[in-house]
Design an enzyme around this catalytic site. Sequence first.
Site, PDB file in Angstrom:
ATOM      1  CG  ASN A 288      34.854  27.849  37.114  1.00 21.35           C
ATOM      2  OD1 ASN A 288      34.307  27.417  36.091  1.00 21.35           O
ATOM      3  ND2 ASN A 288      35.547  28.782  37.213  1.00 21.35           N
TER       4      ASN A 288
ATOM      5  CG  HIS B  46      35.441  33.266  37.649  1.00 26.62           C
ATOM      6  ND1 HIS B  46      36.737  33.559  36.999  1.00 26.62           N
ATOM      7  CD2 HIS B  46      35.825  32.146  38.341  1.00 26.62           C
ATOM      8  CE1 HIS B  46      37.678  32.711  37.179  1.00 26.62           C
ATOM      9  NE2 HIS B  46      37.131  31.732  37.933  1.00 26.62           N
TER      10      HIS B  46
ATOM     11  N   GLY C 282      44.455  29.965  38.995  1.00 27.97           N
ATOM     12  CA  GLY C 282      45.277  29.682  38.003  1.00 27.97           C
ATOM     13  C   GLY C 282      46.882  29.646  38.015  1.00 27.97           C
TER      14      GLY C 282
ATOM     15  CD  GLU D 133      37.268  31.932  42.509  1.00 27.59           C
ATOM     16  OE1 GLU D 133      37.620  30.713  42.679  1.00 27.59           O
ATOM     17  OE2 GLU D 133      37.025  32.506  41.473  1.00 27.59           O
TER      18      GLU D 133
ATOM     19  CD  GLU E 204      39.299  32.470  34.572  1.00 28.54           C
ATOM     20  OE1 GLU E 204      38.289  31.834  33.881  1.00 28.54           O
ATOM     21  OE2 GLU E 204      40.116  32.174  35.251  1.00 28.54           O
TER      22      GLU E 204
ATOM     23  CE  LYS F 284      39.406  28.409  35.938  1.00 30.66           C
ATOM     24  NZ  LYS F 284      40.231  29.466  36.169  1.00 30.66           N
TER      25      LYS F 284
ATOM     26  CB  SER G   8      46.124  27.655  43.099  1.00 30.74           C
ATOM     27  OG  SER G   8      46.359  28.555  41.927  1.00 30.74           O
TER      28      SER G   8
HETATM   29  C1  PEP Z   1      38.757  29.439  39.563  1.00 31.55           C
HETATM   30  O1  PEP Z   1      38.611  29.486  38.254  1.00 31.55           O
HETATM   31  O2  PEP Z   1      37.549  29.844  40.142  1.00 31.55           O
HETATM   32  C2  PEP Z   1      39.723  29.044  40.193  1.00 31.55           C
HETATM   33  C3  PEP Z   1      39.813  29.020  41.525  1.00 31.55           C
HETATM   34  O3  PEP Z   1      41.007  28.415  39.488  1.00 31.55           O
HETATM   35  P1  PEP Z   1      41.914  27.486  39.995  1.00 31.55           P
HETATM   36  O4  PEP Z   1      41.594  26.505  41.148  1.00 31.55           O
HETATM   37  O5  PEP Z   1      42.577  26.852  38.655  1.00 31.55           O
HETATM   38  O6  PEP Z   1      42.869  28.654  40.469  1.00 31.55           O
END
Ligand code: PEP
Length: 255
Positions: free
Chosen positions: A9, A98, A176, A170, A100, A11, A216
């Site tokens: 992803n 997601h 993040g 997630e 976000e 973003k 992460s």
């Molecule tokens: C994501 O944005 O779906 C995600 C898992 O981000 P990160 O790996 O940076 O935590």
Amino acid sequence: MRKKIVAGNWKMNLDLQEGISLFSEITNMVKDEVRGNQEVIVCSSFVHLASLAAHSKSLNNVFVGAQNLSQEEKGAFTGEISATQIKSTGASHVIIGHSERRAIFNEDNETLSKKTDKALEHGLTPIFCIGETQEERESGSFFDVLKKQLKEGVFHLSDVDFSKIVLAYEPVWAIGTGLTASPEQAQEVHAFIREEIASQYNQEIADSISILYGGSCNPKNAAEIFAKEDIDGGLIGGASLKSRDFLDIVNVFNV
Ligand code: PEP
């Protein structure tokens, strides 16, 4: 056998040229690595989709996805993008729900269920995300939160449509932040999700759905997380922007 999937992803990162160049680096490295039941998906901003999808066409098991879509078919929705438009770029997947989008753009379960319907209607594969906040984890209400996200977001789908989607767990507190769910915490939730699917649909469907972990994930922790029996790969944010790290995560399934 369930598909093993590593999805990036990106973003809202990378201009068009940077995106094309990162995708070339990734595909040059992964093209010989992605085996039969594995898939690599890169979810980019809309601006990249057509260029990346043109490039991925010739590659086995490498796909391109969007990160959002409109629940509307077409028309006066300035700034939105439709499933038809995404599909016409050659992209095959779309991230829906997601955290976000849920938190910053106030997308609720009802909206997300409509987006899921729209994606499926146009032959796009939803990568449907669910996850609890830190507060919900600490209060112990997270199983209820996840159950509600599933019930209101995707459990209205028919058996046939549900079997087409990919789920991603997630935890919001891990996205993040550098904090990762432990492999045991992630496995506990993935097993719970699979049980919920079995009771809503049936065991066969529950056993066939790929459920990805996201939050992460990096080359250091991916192997331990992906080794858990109900975890079928990852949705990768930050680490998908570095070709070497992303490849190392893809390669977890090759050792
Ligand atoms: C994501 O944005 O779906 C995600 C898992 O981000 P990160 O790996 O940076 O935590």
